[in-house]
Scaffold this motif. Structure first.
Motif, PDB file in Angstrom:
ATOM      1  N   ASP A 244       0.828  -1.208   0.000  1.00 58.79           N
ATOM      2  CA  ASP A 244       0.000   0.000   0.000  1.00 58.79           C
ATOM      3  C   ASP A 244       0.862   1.258   0.000  1.00 58.79           C
ATOM      4  O   ASP A 244       0.858   2.048   0.954  1.00 58.79           O
ATOM      5  N   LEU A 245       1.611   1.447  -1.104  1.00 58.88           N
ATOM      6  CA  LEU A 245       2.468   2.619  -1.236  1.00 58.88           C
ATOM      7  C   LEU A 245       1.665   3.745  -1.872  1.00 58.88           C
ATOM      8  O   LEU A 245       1.812   4.074  -3.042  1.00 58.88           O
ATOM      9  N   THR A 246       0.773   4.296  -1.096  1.00 57.48           N
ATOM     10  CA  THR A 246      -0.101   5.353  -1.598  1.00 57.48           C
ATOM     11  C   THR A 246      -0.119   6.521  -0.621  1.00 57.48           C
ATOM     12  O   THR A 246       0.129   6.373   0.578  1.00 57.48           O
ATOM     13  N   ALA A 247      -0.385   7.692  -1.170  1.00 60.64           N
ATOM     14  CA  ALA A 247      -0.633   8.890  -0.365  1.00 60.64           C
ATOM     15  C   ALA A 247      -1.791   9.613  -1.028  1.00 60.64           C
ATOM     16  O   ALA A 247      -2.068   9.402  -2.212  1.00 60.64           O
ATOM     17  N   GLU A 248      -2.481  10.451  -0.282  1.00 55.03           N
ATOM     18  CA  GLU A 248      -3.664  11.103  -0.832  1.00 55.03           C
ATOM     19  C   GLU A 248      -3.594  12.611  -0.672  1.00 55.03           C
ATOM     20  O   GLU A 248      -3.082  13.138   0.317  1.00 55.03           O
ATOM     21  N   THR A 249      -4.118  13.300  -1.691  1.00 52.55           N
ATOM     22  CA  THR A 249      -4.383  14.732  -1.593  1.00 52.55           C
ATOM     23  C   THR A 249      -5.902  14.866  -1.557  1.00 52.55           C
ATOM     24  O   THR A 249      -6.621  13.886  -1.372  1.00 52.55           O
ATOM     25  N   SER A 250      -6.394  16.060  -1.778  1.00 57.91           N
ATOM     26  CA  SER A 250      -7.851  16.259  -1.692  1.00 57.91           C
ATOM     27  C   SER A 250      -8.608  15.500  -2.769  1.00 57.91           C
ATOM     28  O   SER A 250      -9.726  15.033  -2.540  1.00 57.91           O
ATOM     29  N   ASP A 251      -8.028  15.377  -3.945  1.00 60.44           N
ATOM     30  CA  ASP A 251      -8.767  14.740  -5.038  1.00 60.44           C
ATOM     31  C   ASP A 251      -7.950  13.711  -5.812  1.00 60.44           C
ATOM     32  O   ASP A 251      -8.389  13.220  -6.853  1.00 60.44           O
ATOM     33  N   LYS A 252      -6.748  13.375  -5.320  1.00 66.23           N
ATOM     34  CA  LYS A 252      -5.892  12.437  -6.045  1.00 66.23           C
ATOM     35  C   LYS A 252      -5.211  11.475  -5.078  1.00 66.23           C
ATOM     36  O   LYS A 252      -5.012  11.781  -3.908  1.00 66.23           O
ATOM     37  N   VAL A 253      -4.865  10.306  -5.623  1.00 69.46           N
ATOM     38  CA  VAL A 253      -4.068   9.327  -4.888  1.00 69.46           C
ATOM     39  C   VAL A 253      -2.710   9.249  -5.577  1.00 69.46           C
ATOM     40  O   VAL A 253      -2.631   9.138  -6.810  1.00 69.46           O
ATOM     41  N   ILE A 254      -1.652   9.317  -4.783  1.00 73.56           N
ATOM     42  CA  ILE A 254      -0.290   9.234  -5.319  1.00 73.56           C
ATOM     43  C   ILE A 254       0.214   7.808  -5.114  1.00 73.56           C
ATOM     44  O   ILE A 254       0.288   7.316  -3.990  1.00 73.56           O
ATOM     45  N   LEU A 255       0.546   7.136  -6.208  1.00 79.83           N
ATOM     46  CA  LEU A 255       0.990   5.749  -6.165  1.00 79.83           C
ATOM     47  C   LEU A 255       2.492   5.663  -6.382  1.00 79.83           C
ATOM     48  O   LEU A 255       3.055   6.398  -7.206  1.00 79.83           O
ATOM     49  N   SER A 256       3.142   4.755  -5.668  1.00 76.40           N
ATOM     50  CA  SER A 256       4.561   4.463  -5.880  1.00 76.40           C
ATOM     51  C   SER A 256       4.651   3.125  -6.601  1.00 76.40           C
ATOM     52  O   SER A 256       4.448   2.071  -5.996  1.00 76.40           O
ATOM     53  N   LEU A 257       4.919   3.180  -7.898  1.00 76.91           N
ATOM     54  CA  LEU A 257       4.868   2.008  -8.756  1.00 76.91           C
ATOM     55  C   LEU A 257       6.245   1.701  -9.323  1.00 76.91           C
ATOM     56  O   LEU A 257       7.115   2.571  -9.405  1.00 76.91           O
ATOM     57  N   ARG A 258       6.413   0.457  -9.768  1.00 74.63           N
ATOM     58  CA  ARG A 258       7.646   0.110 -10.457  1.00 74.63           C
ATOM     59  C   ARG A 258       7.382  -1.014 -11.448  1.00 74.63           C
ATOM     60  O   ARG A 258       6.370  -1.704 -11.388  1.00 74.63           O
ATOM     61  N   SER A 259       8.323  -1.179 -12.344  1.00 75.64           N
ATOM     62  CA  SER A 259       8.340  -2.328 -13.239  1.00 75.64           C
ATOM     63  C   SER A 259       9.250  -3.382 -12.617  1.00 75.64           C
ATOM     64  O   SER A 259      10.232  -3.034 -11.942  1.00 75.64           O
ATOM     65  N   PRO A 260       8.963  -4.677 -12.829  1.00 76.20           N
ATOM     66  CA  PRO A 260       9.899  -5.698 -12.352  1.00 76.20           C
ATOM     67  C   PRO A 260      11.302  -5.520 -12.924  1.00 76.20           C
ATOM     68  O   PRO A 260      12.272  -6.047 -12.375  1.00 76.20           O
ATOM     69  N   LYS A 261      11.401  -4.772 -14.027  1.00 74.53           N
ATOM     70  CA  LYS A 261      12.704  -4.554 -14.670  1.00 74.53           C
ATOM     71  C   LYS A 261      13.552  -3.548 -13.907  1.00 74.53           C
ATOM     72  O   LYS A 261      14.781  -3.568 -13.990  1.00 74.53           O
ATOM     73  N   TYR A 262      12.920  -2.640 -13.170  1.00 75.33           N
ATOM     74  CA  TYR A 262      13.638  -1.562 -12.495  1.00 75.33           C
ATOM     75  C   TYR A 262      13.397  -1.615 -10.987  1.00 75.33           C
ATOM     76  O   TYR A 262      12.336  -2.029 -10.533  1.00 75.33           O
ATOM     77  N   LYS A 263      14.388  -1.160 -10.219  1.00 74.44           N
ATOM     78  CA  LYS A 263      14.221  -1.082  -8.764  1.00 74.44           C
ATOM     79  C   LYS A 263      13.581   0.244  -8.358  1.00 74.44           C
ATOM     80  O   LYS A 263      12.957   0.344  -7.303  1.00 74.44           O
ATOM     81  N   GLU A 264      13.769   1.271  -9.203  1.00 76.04           N
ATOM     82  CA  GLU A 264      13.290   2.596  -8.846  1.00 76.04           C
ATOM     83  C   GLU A 264      11.763   2.652  -8.845  1.00 76.04           C
ATOM     84  O   GLU A 264      11.101   2.078  -9.705  1.00 76.04           O
ATOM     85  N   LEU A 265      11.214   3.357  -7.861  1.00 74.62           N
ATOM     86  CA  LEU A 265       9.777   3.597  -7.801  1.00 74.62           C
ATOM     87  C   LEU A 265       9.441   4.859  -8.585  1.00 74.62           C
ATOM     88  O   LEU A 265      10.205   5.826  -8.580  1.00 74.62           O
TER      89      LEU A 265
END
Length: 420
Positions: A244-265
């Motif tokens: 659950d790598l998420t954060a919220e603002t008033s009208d949006k959800v910020i997701l921390s996503l990655r590809s299995p190919k990369y380590k960077e979020l």
């Protein structure tokens, strides 16, 4: 669960045929099934009804001599009696499931390539402002999916497309696996299969999906992909949300996503109403997920944003699942490196009568059909269909074994079938 046709013979015999029977591309198998039923129907030796609602809706079995086509269709004026989630509820009296067509909304297959029909607001960049100003009205289908009510019944959804791609990629990686090369916990084999074997077959408008696919690299690539589009499409992506790598603002959800190919979020935002709809559509099953959707990137000062969005819950090894019980089963199978696929289109056997198993174990002889039943016994229609599926699959014992887990009663999974 699938919508089902109930077939009652005048001699008291009952049989059942799921709508998904028409997913099969085997026209001859469908013809062999419907031809004798049509003859019995013509002689008034049986009645057929759709069990999408209660009371059931009477149907008819038709034959068109010019095209040698058999079909099941609704009576004139009866479309409105079907459940809104039913294929026949479109309001068109000509709607039918026939031997010469494949029942799969939104996909046109030709010469090995597949054109996907989506509603324009799902992928067109020009509709971004309209989407934000007018969040889509939604309705809930039988699978729990929330779909835009303005979408044609002959179009697919971003959820259905992403699930289809992930399922094909899982199956491909399993079929290619060996004891020393099995989909690992970083889901990399599944993702490689997706990018190398699956995406090139699909197109949106005039764009092949692999040409507008964002694989999780530098976010500036998104603008480049949008510029390559011939159909004014946003970039399409499938990325991992591992917890659950998420954060919220008033009208949006910020997701921390990655590809299995990369380590960077990568931080990507999604409008809150789209995120909540997607979460509700999968009954709030927790992460991990494959995230699928179309996204755009307009400025280096703001993160990329999804125009359309879907969550596909997966096992720890990347298999698409539809419940926490299925995740338990697929994790156990994968931990033991079992060859298990999720049947789709070309892997559907016409003898199943359209009842598509939760899994198919390929390393037993004969192959083993896997079913997980998780809904409580208060859902009477679900358990009626559960009994129908068990009886039907049990009668295929010369061709398939059957393994099932009644998870709804709190029991542990039965012992897995032995390897062949």
């Amino acid at each position: 669960m699938e919508h089902i046709f109930e077939i009652k013979h005048t001699n008291g015999k009952k049989e059942y045929l799921a709508h998904n029977f028409f997913l099969s591309s085997d026209k001859e198998a469908k013809r062999c099934k419907l031809k004798p039923l049509r003859e019995l129907y013509r002689r008034r030796a049986l009645k057929i009804s759709c069990s999408c609602t209660s009371p059931k809706v009477k149907m008819l079995i038709a034959y068109r001599e010019k095209t040698n086509t058999y079909s099941i269709r609704t009576f004139p004026g009866k479309a409105k009696e079907h459940a809104t989630s039913c294929f026949f509820s479109s309001g068109n009296d000509d709607t039918s499931l026939a031997t010469d067509t494949t029942y799969e909304k939104g996909y046109v297959e030709k010469n090995g390539k597949i054109e996907v029909k989506l509603d324009s607001h799902d992928f067109k960049k020009t509709n971004t402002n309209n989407l934000k100003a007018n969040p889509a009205k939604t309705t809930t289908t039988s699978m729990g999916k929330r779909q835009n009510t303005s979408v044609s019944s002959y179009k697919s959804s971003v959820y259905a497309l992403t699930k289809r791609l992930v399922t094909e990629a899982w199956n491909k990686s399993i079929l290619a696996s060996t004891m020393d090369k099995y989909p690992a916990e970083d889901k990399n084999m599944v993702y490689k299969s997706l990018k190398g074997d699956i995406l090139w077959k699909y197109s949106i408008g005039r764009d092949q999906l692999d040409r507008i696919f964002y694989g999780g690299g530098l976010v500036g690539q998104i603008s480049h992909l949008e510029g390559k589009s011939k159909s004014n499409s946003a970039a399409y992506t499938i990325l991992l949300l591992e917890e659950d790598l998420t954060a919220e603002t008033s009208d949006k959800v910020i997701l921390s996503l990655r590809s299995p190919k990369y380590k960077e979020l990568r931080e990507i935002v999604v409008p809150t109403h789209l995120y909540n709809n997607a979460l509700s559509a999968v009954n709030n099953i927790p992460a991990p997920y494959f995230i699928g959707g179309f996204l755009t990137y307009t400025s280096s000062k703001t993160p990329p944003e999804f125009l359309s969005f879907s969550l596909i819950p997966i096992s720890d090894y990347g298999a698409p699942i539809e419940s926490s019980f299925e995740r338990t089963l697929f994790n156990k199978l994968s931990a033991e490196q079992r060859k298990v696929i999720r049947p789709v289109r070309e892997t559907i056997d016409s003898s199943w009568n359209g009842f598509i198993p939760d899994g198919l174990l390929l390393d037993t002889k004969p192959k083993t059909i896997l079913e997980v039943f998780g809904m409580s016994q208060n859902h009477l229609a679900y358990h009626e269909k559960r009994q129908i599926k068990i009886e039907h699959f049990s009668n295929l014992n010369s061709s398939y074994n059957l393994w099932y887990w009644d998870a709804f009663n709190g029991s542990s999974p039965p012992r897995l079938p032995n390897l062949n």
